[in-house]
Scaffold this motif. Structure first.
Motif, PDB file in Angstrom:
ATOM      1  N   GLU A 279       0.820  -1.210   0.000  1.00 31.11           N
ATOM      2  CA  GLU A 279       0.000   0.000   0.000  1.00 31.11           C
ATOM      3  C   GLU A 279       0.857   1.264   0.000  1.00 31.11           C
ATOM      4  O   GLU A 279       0.410   2.306  -0.464  1.00 31.11           O
ATOM      5  CB  GLU A 279      -0.950  -0.007   1.194  1.00 31.11           C
ATOM      6  CG  GLU A 279      -2.068  -1.021   1.042  1.00 31.11           C
ATOM      7  CD  GLU A 279      -2.970  -1.090   2.258  1.00 31.11           C
ATOM      8  OE1 GLU A 279      -2.594  -0.537   3.317  1.00 31.11           O
ATOM      9  OE2 GLU A 279      -4.037  -1.695   2.147  1.00 31.11           O
TER      10      GLU A 279
ATOM     11  N   GLN B 184       4.028   1.977  -1.534  1.00 32.71           N
ATOM     12  CA  GLN B 184       5.147   1.725  -2.435  1.00 32.71           C
ATOM     13  C   GLN B 184       5.835   3.028  -2.824  1.00 32.71           C
ATOM     14  O   GLN B 184       5.212   4.085  -2.837  1.00 32.71           O
ATOM     15  CB  GLN B 184       4.647   1.029  -3.697  1.00 32.71           C
ATOM     16  CG  GLN B 184       4.105  -0.358  -3.447  1.00 32.71           C
ATOM     17  CD  GLN B 184       3.669  -1.019  -4.738  1.00 32.71           C
ATOM     18  OE1 GLN B 184       4.049  -0.608  -5.817  1.00 32.71           O
ATOM     19  NE2 GLN B 184       2.873  -2.058  -4.616  1.00 32.71           N
TER      20      GLN B 184
ATOM     21  N   LEU C 178       4.309   2.390 -13.436  1.00 34.65           N
ATOM     22  CA  LEU C 178       3.031   1.832 -12.987  1.00 34.65           C
ATOM     23  C   LEU C 178       1.917   2.865 -13.100  1.00 34.65           C
ATOM     24  O   LEU C 178       2.169   4.067 -13.024  1.00 34.65           O
ATOM     25  CB  LEU C 178       3.153   1.367 -11.531  1.00 34.65           C
ATOM     26  CG  LEU C 178       4.172   0.259 -11.274  1.00 34.65           C
ATOM     27  CD1 LEU C 178       4.314   0.029  -9.789  1.00 34.65           C
ATOM     28  CD2 LEU C 178       3.753  -1.008 -11.984  1.00 34.65           C
TER      29      LEU C 178
ATOM     30  N   GLY D  63       2.108   3.980  -9.040  1.00 35.74           N
ATOM     31  CA  GLY D  63       2.198   2.921  -8.053  1.00 35.74           C
ATOM     32  C   GLY D  63       1.634   3.278  -6.689  1.00 35.74           C
ATOM     33  O   GLY D  63       1.848   2.549  -5.729  1.00 35.74           O
ATOM     34  N   GLN D  64       0.891   4.373  -6.587  1.00 36.12           N
ATOM     35  CA  GLN D  64       0.402   4.839  -5.292  1.00 36.12           C
ATOM     36  C   GLN D  64      -0.992   4.326  -4.955  1.00 36.12           C
ATOM     37  O   GLN D  64      -1.408   4.377  -3.807  1.00 36.12           O
ATOM     38  CB  GLN D  64       0.399   6.371  -5.253  1.00 36.12           C
ATOM     39  CG  GLN D  64       1.773   6.969  -5.452  1.00 36.12           C
ATOM     40  CD  GLN D  64       2.762   6.467  -4.420  1.00 36.12           C
ATOM     41  OE1 GLN D  64       2.562   6.622  -3.219  1.00 36.12           O
ATOM     42  NE2 GLN D  64       3.823   5.826  -4.889  1.00 36.12           N
TER      43      GLN D  64
ATOM     44  N   TYR E 173      -3.047   1.030  -5.089  1.00 36.78           N
ATOM     45  CA  TYR E 173      -2.964  -0.414  -5.314  1.00 36.78           C
ATOM     46  C   TYR E 173      -4.008  -1.125  -4.469  1.00 36.78           C
ATOM     47  O   TYR E 173      -4.139  -0.863  -3.276  1.00 36.78           O
ATOM     48  CB  TYR E 173      -1.565  -0.917  -4.946  1.00 36.78           C
ATOM     49  CG  TYR E 173      -1.347  -2.383  -5.200  1.00 36.78           C
ATOM     50  CD1 TYR E 173      -1.220  -2.867  -6.488  1.00 36.78           C
ATOM     51  CD2 TYR E 173      -1.257  -3.281  -4.153  1.00 36.78           C
ATOM     52  CE1 TYR E 173      -1.000  -4.208  -6.730  1.00 36.78           C
ATOM     53  CE2 TYR E 173      -1.033  -4.620  -4.379  1.00 36.78           C
ATOM     54  CZ  TYR E 173      -0.909  -5.087  -5.676  1.00 36.78           C
ATOM     55  OH  TYR E 173      -0.693  -6.411  -5.907  1.00 36.78           O
ATOM     56  N   CYS E 174      -4.772  -2.020  -5.090  1.00 29.81           N
ATOM     57  CA  CYS E 174      -5.729  -2.861  -4.365  1.00 29.81           C
ATOM     58  C   CYS E 174      -5.047  -4.198  -4.097  1.00 29.81           C
ATOM     59  O   CYS E 174      -4.737  -4.943  -5.030  1.00 29.81           O
ATOM     60  CB  CYS E 174      -6.997  -3.061  -5.193  1.00 29.81           C
ATOM     61  SG  CYS E 174      -8.185  -4.150  -4.398  1.00 29.81           S
TER      62      CYS E 174
ATOM     63  N   ARG F 284      -4.281  -5.104  -8.270  1.00 30.38           N
ATOM     64  CA  ARG F 284      -4.436  -4.172  -9.390  1.00 30.38           C
ATOM     65  C   ARG F 284      -3.992  -2.771  -8.986  1.00 30.38           C
ATOM     66  O   ARG F 284      -4.195  -2.358  -7.853  1.00 30.38           O
ATOM     67  CB  ARG F 284      -5.900  -4.092  -9.813  1.00 30.38           C
ATOM     68  CG  ARG F 284      -6.394  -5.302 -10.561  1.00 30.38           C
ATOM     69  CD  ARG F 284      -7.813  -5.111 -11.025  1.00 30.38           C
ATOM     70  NE  ARG F 284      -7.916  -3.993 -11.965  1.00 30.38           N
ATOM     71  CZ  ARG F 284      -9.074  -3.519 -12.398  1.00 30.38           C
ATOM     72  NH1 ARG F 284     -10.205  -4.032 -11.979  1.00 30.38           N
ATOM     73  NH2 ARG F 284      -9.098  -2.516 -13.239  1.00 30.38           N
ATOM     74  N   TYR F 285      -3.425  -2.070  -9.952  1.00 28.86           N
ATOM     75  CA  TYR F 285      -3.065  -0.666  -9.774  1.00 28.86           C
ATOM     76  C   TYR F 285      -4.138   0.206 -10.409  1.00 28.86           C
ATOM     77  O   TYR F 285      -4.750  -0.169 -11.410  1.00 28.86           O
ATOM     78  CB  TYR F 285      -1.722  -0.358 -10.449  1.00 28.86           C
ATOM     79  CG  TYR F 285      -0.543  -0.969  -9.751  1.00 28.86           C
ATOM     80  CD1 TYR F 285       0.054  -0.329  -8.684  1.00 28.86           C
ATOM     81  CD2 TYR F 285      -0.029  -2.191 -10.151  1.00 28.86           C
ATOM     82  CE1 TYR F 285       1.147  -0.877  -8.035  1.00 28.86           C
ATOM     83  CE2 TYR F 285       1.056  -2.758  -9.515  1.00 28.86           C
ATOM     84  CZ  TYR F 285       1.633  -2.089  -8.460  1.00 28.86           C
ATOM     85  OH  TYR F 285       2.712  -2.638  -7.816  1.00 28.86           O
TER      86      TYR F 285
ATOM     87  N   ILE G  97      -9.865   4.048  -7.451  1.00 25.85           N
ATOM     88  CA  ILE G  97      -9.779   2.955  -6.468  1.00 25.85           C
ATOM     89  C   ILE G  97     -10.988   2.958  -5.538  1.00 25.85           C
ATOM     90  O   ILE G  97     -11.463   1.898  -5.120  1.00 25.85           O
ATOM     91  CB  ILE G  97      -8.442   2.975  -5.694  1.00 25.85           C
ATOM     92  CG1 ILE G  97      -8.214   1.626  -4.998  1.00 25.85           C
ATOM     93  CG2 ILE G  97      -8.380   4.099  -4.691  1.00 25.85           C
ATOM     94  CD1 ILE G  97      -6.831   1.436  -4.476  1.00 25.85           C
TER      95      ILE G  97
END
Length: 144
Positions: A46, A48, A54, A58-59, A61-62, A67-68, A75
């Motif tokens: 969570e 990263q 990404l 990359g901030q 993320y599930c 999944r991003y 999200i």
């Protein structure tokens, strides 16, 4: 000099095409997702570091769906979907498969061996307990 080789016309028979599709659409397996749901691993995923490669850097993320997403709104919308709720429930309730189970069901382990019998008895016991708990909850509600 030779000519350029034409691609195969029938994709159903084209093995390289089929392999590419399988790896492109690969999702993480259930046991990997359960491992990611552990507290230490979940915090790492969570939070990263920023990565330009990404989606959403990359901030967003599930963890349960692996999944991003591109932003916070995406999200949040994803968290309300049926597929996310189903994946989350599956990750929390069903235990991951073990190597012993894979060997047993794949025919590599002796089905009459001590470990196999223990494993099958434990699975049957879990199912019985789950049914008892479900029935017990209904009875408690009826009594009150």
């Amino acid at each position: 000099m030779g000519t350029i080789q034409a691609r195969k016309k029938n994709r159903a028979k084209n093995k390289s095409h089929n392999r590419g599709v399988k790896t492109k659409n690969y999702k993480r397996d259930h046991d990997q997702i359960v491992g990611d749901m552990e507290p230490g691993n979940r915090e790492k995923l969570e939070n990263q570091p920023i990565s330009e490669d990404l989606p959403g850097m990359g901030q967003f993320y599930c963890v349960s769906c692996a999944r991003y997403f591109i932003n916070q709104k995406a999200i949040q919308h994803h968290n309300d979907t049926k597929s996310h709720k189903r994946k989350l429930k599956e990750a929390l309730e069903t235990p991951p498969y073990t190597q012993a189970e894979a060997d047993l069901y794949g025919g590599l382990a002796n089905p009459k061996g001590a470990n196999a019998v223990k494993l099958l008895n434990a699975k049957a016991q879990e199912k019985k307990e789950k049914k008892k708990n479900d029935k017990g909850q209904i009875r408690e509600i009826d009594l009150e």
